[in-house]
Design a protein around this motif. Structure first.
Motif, PDB file in Angstrom:
ATOM      1  N   MET A 181       0.828  -1.211   0.000  1.00  0.00           N
ATOM      2  CA  MET A 181       0.000   0.000   0.000  1.00  0.00           C
ATOM      3  C   MET A 181       0.859   1.257   0.000  1.00  0.00           C
ATOM      4  N   ALA A 182       1.853   1.294   0.882  1.00  0.00           N
ATOM      5  CA  ALA A 182       2.708   2.479   0.994  1.00  0.00           C
ATOM      6  C   ALA A 182       3.560   2.668  -0.252  1.00  0.00           C
ATOM      7  N   THR A 183       4.083   1.574  -0.793  1.00  0.00           N
ATOM      8  CA  THR A 183       4.915   1.666  -1.991  1.00  0.00           C
ATOM      9  C   THR A 183       4.088   2.097  -3.198  1.00  0.00           C
ATOM     10  N   SER A 184       2.890   1.540  -3.327  1.00  0.00           N
ATOM     11  CA  SER A 184       2.008   1.897  -4.442  1.00  0.00           C
ATOM     12  C   SER A 184       1.557   3.356  -4.342  1.00  0.00           C
ATOM     13  N   ALA A 185       1.283   3.810  -3.115  1.00  0.00           N
ATOM     14  CA  ALA A 185       0.880   5.208  -2.917  1.00  0.00           C
ATOM     15  C   ALA A 185       2.024   6.153  -3.305  1.00  0.00           C
ATOM     16  N   GLY A 186       3.237   5.813  -2.884  1.00  0.00           N
ATOM     17  CA  GLY A 186       4.390   6.621  -3.263  1.00  0.00           C
ATOM     18  C   GLY A 186       4.621   6.605  -4.759  1.00  0.00           C
ATOM     19  N   ILE A 238       0.477  25.520 -11.049  1.00  0.00           N
ATOM     20  CA  ILE A 238      -0.132  24.954  -9.846  1.00  0.00           C
ATOM     21  C   ILE A 238       0.118  23.446  -9.701  1.00  0.00           C
ATOM     22  N   PRO A 239      -0.135  22.621 -10.740  1.00  0.00           N
ATOM     23  CA  PRO A 239       0.108  21.166 -10.571  1.00  0.00           C
ATOM     24  C   PRO A 239       1.550  20.832 -10.214  1.00  0.00           C
ATOM     25  N   PHE A 240       2.495  21.626 -10.732  1.00  0.00           N
ATOM     26  CA  PHE A 240       3.902  21.367 -10.417  1.00  0.00           C
ATOM     27  C   PHE A 240       4.234  21.790  -8.985  1.00  0.00           C
ATOM     28  N   LEU A 241       3.609  22.862  -8.522  1.00  0.00           N
ATOM     29  CA  LEU A 241       3.854  23.314  -7.149  1.00  0.00           C
ATOM     30  C   LEU A 241       3.255  22.354  -6.124  1.00  0.00           C
ATOM     31  N   VAL A 242       2.200  21.649  -6.525  1.00  0.00           N
ATOM     32  CA  VAL A 242       1.571  20.669  -5.644  1.00  0.00           C
ATOM     33  C   VAL A 242       2.536  19.534  -5.317  1.00  0.00           C
ATOM     34  N   ALA A 243       3.569  19.371  -6.144  1.00  0.00           N
ATOM     35  CA  ALA A 243       4.545  18.285  -5.942  1.00  0.00           C
ATOM     36  C   ALA A 243       5.237  18.377  -4.591  1.00  0.00           C
ATOM     37  N   ALA A 244       5.405  19.596  -4.064  1.00  0.00           N
ATOM     38  CA  ALA A 244       6.113  19.770  -2.790  1.00  0.00           C
ATOM     39  C   ALA A 244       5.393  19.083  -1.624  1.00  0.00           C
ATOM     40  N   PRO A 245       4.117  19.413  -1.352  1.00  0.00           N
ATOM     41  CA  PRO A 245       3.433  18.716  -0.245  1.00  0.00           C
ATOM     42  C   PRO A 245       3.231  17.230  -0.517  1.00  0.00           C
ATOM     43  N   ILE A 246       3.000  16.869  -1.781  1.00  0.00           N
ATOM     44  CA  ILE A 246       2.830  15.452  -2.123  1.00  0.00           C
ATOM     45  C   ILE A 246       4.121  14.691  -1.832  1.00  0.00           C
ATOM     46  N   GLY A 247       5.254  15.300  -2.177  1.00  0.00           N
ATOM     47  CA  GLY A 247       6.549  14.665  -1.915  1.00  0.00           C
ATOM     48  C   GLY A 247       6.796  14.450  -0.435  1.00  0.00           C
ATOM     49  N   LEU A 248       6.397  15.419   0.390  1.00  0.00           N
ATOM     50  CA  LEU A 248       6.575  15.296   1.838  1.00  0.00           C
ATOM     51  C   LEU A 248       5.706  14.168   2.408  1.00  0.00           C
ATOM     52  N   ILE A 249       4.481  14.058   1.895  1.00  0.00           N
ATOM     53  CA  ILE A 249       3.590  12.980   2.347  1.00  0.00           C
ATOM     54  C   ILE A 249       4.169  11.622   1.962  1.00  0.00           C
ATOM     55  N   GLY A 250       4.627  11.526   0.708  1.00  0.00           N
ATOM     56  CA  GLY A 250       5.214  10.278   0.249  1.00  0.00           C
ATOM     57  C   GLY A 250       6.466   9.902   1.021  1.00  0.00           C
ATOM     58  N   PHE A 251       7.286  10.894   1.328  1.00  0.00           N
ATOM     59  CA  PHE A 251       8.510  10.650   2.097  1.00  0.00           C
ATOM     60  C   PHE A 251       8.175  10.140   3.497  1.00  0.00           C
ATOM     61  N   TYR A 252       7.122  10.717   4.101  1.00  0.00           N
ATOM     62  CA  TYR A 252       6.694  10.284   5.429  1.00  0.00           C
ATOM     63  C   TYR A 252       6.228   8.827   5.406  1.00  0.00           C
ATOM     64  N   LEU A 253       5.422   8.489   4.396  1.00  0.00           N
ATOM     65  CA  LEU A 253       4.901   7.116   4.292  1.00  0.00           C
ATOM     66  C   LEU A 253       6.029   6.103   4.109  1.00  0.00           C
ATOM     67  N   ARG A 254       6.977   6.439   3.278  1.00  0.00           N
ATOM     68  CA  ARG A 254       8.058   5.502   2.998  1.00  0.00           C
ATOM     69  C   ARG A 254       9.064   5.425   4.136  1.00  0.00           C
ATOM     70  N   ASN A 255       9.167   6.502   4.886  1.00  0.00           N
ATOM     71  CA  ASN A 255      10.071   6.486   6.030  1.00  0.00           C
ATOM     72  C   ASN A 255       9.552   5.578   7.134  1.00  0.00           C
ATOM     73  N   LYS A 256       8.240   5.342   7.134  1.00  0.00           N
ATOM     74  CA  LYS A 256       7.625   4.475   8.140  1.00  0.00           C
ATOM     75  C   LYS A 256       7.744   2.997   7.782  1.00  0.00           C
ATOM     76  N   LEU A 257       8.154   2.715   6.556  1.00  0.00           N
ATOM     77  CA  LEU A 257       8.256   1.325   6.124  1.00  0.00           C
ATOM     78  C   LEU A 257       9.461   0.634   6.764  1.00  0.00           C
TER      79      LEU A 257
END
Length: 255
Positions: free
Chosen positions: A37-42, A211-230
């Motif tokens: 789940m976490a890998t697919s989400a990232g 706007i879609p490119f700027l959204v990458a910043a918060p999305i990247g932080l969320i993904g990094f958090y999820l993968r750091n928990k793995l």
């Protein structure tokens, strides 16, 4: 004839050999599902970042290639999109080697951050009207970074899932990675469509495309958090724990 008989005998002996206890890695079912789940989400987040460029190709052509004609603007824009695919194999090889040395989990976090930073940078690059051909060069470099990251992401994510899932469900659970890819693409298309409808073509050309490119910043932080928990892949951990014994055996045989 004798050589063939010997080869057959060797094959039969190999087939008759039983697996040892050390050859089997036990995988926890709940942990494997969480890993998928976490890998697919990232992976979805990564492909969202990678795909939004294609949906904004016409607008990007006008912003970064204004001196070209209408058709050529689109050609140059898609050429910049396509060049990212040239470095994907290089990224796969490079990060694959690093993954064998430093672990799958660490590499998955690194590739996600590279993608988020390169995507964010596209949204921050001034247009051709402001800095001339420098804008085109910066766009090209950002796309190369995206392609490099994507190559490492997919190879590492597939390896991680394969090493974290049980034998009987490995094929099915690995398909979650492809589902994540499609979800990322669909999310990118949906966001661009909604923004174009709400803002209009003129506003999208002026600043809305960023706007879609700027959204990458918060999305990247969320993904990094999820993968750091793995947790690290069980197979990789088992392989690492066996390394000292293998090295000692090699030293002993040399002596």
């Amino acid at each position: 004839m004798e050589e063939k008989k010997e080869q057959r005998n060797r094959l039969r002996k190999k087939l008759k050999m039983k697996l040892k206890k050390d050859d089997i890695t036990v995988v926890d079912a709940k942990e494997s599902k969480r890993a998928v789940m976490a890998t697919s989400a990232g992976n979805a987040m990564e492909w969202f970042d990678f795909g939004i460029y294609s949906y904004l190709a016409a607008t990007i052509g006008q912003v970064f290639f204004p001196e070209a004609s209408g058709v050529m603007q689109l050609v140059y824009s898609f050429a910049t999109f396509a060049i990212a695919f040239l470095v994907r194999p290089i990224g796969g090889i490079f990060f694959g080697m690093l993954g064998d040395r430093f672990g799958r989990k660490n590499i998955l976090s690194v590739t996600l951050i590279i993608m988020a930073v390169s995507t964010l940078s596209i949204g921050l690059i001034p247009g051709y009207a402001s800095i001339g051909s420098t804008a085109t060069i910066l766009l090209l470099l950002a796309r190369l970074a995206q392609g490099f990251s994507t190559g490492g992401e997919y190879a590492s994510a597939m390896t991680y899932i394969a090493e974290s899932t049980p034998d009987k469900k490995r094929g099915f659970m690995s398909s979650g990675l492809e589902v994540g890819t499609l979800v990322g693409y669909i999310a990118g298309a949906g966001l661009v469509t909604v923004l174009t409808y709400l803002l209009g073509e003129e506003t999208m050309l002026a600043w809305g495309w960023r706007i879609p490119f700027l959204v990458a910043a918060p999305i990247g932080l969320i993904g990094f958090y999820l993968r750091n928990k793995l947790d690290e892949a069980p197979v990789y951990e088992a392989m690492e724990s066996d390394k000292p014994e293998e090295e000692n055996d090699e030293h002993a045989s040399v002596k």
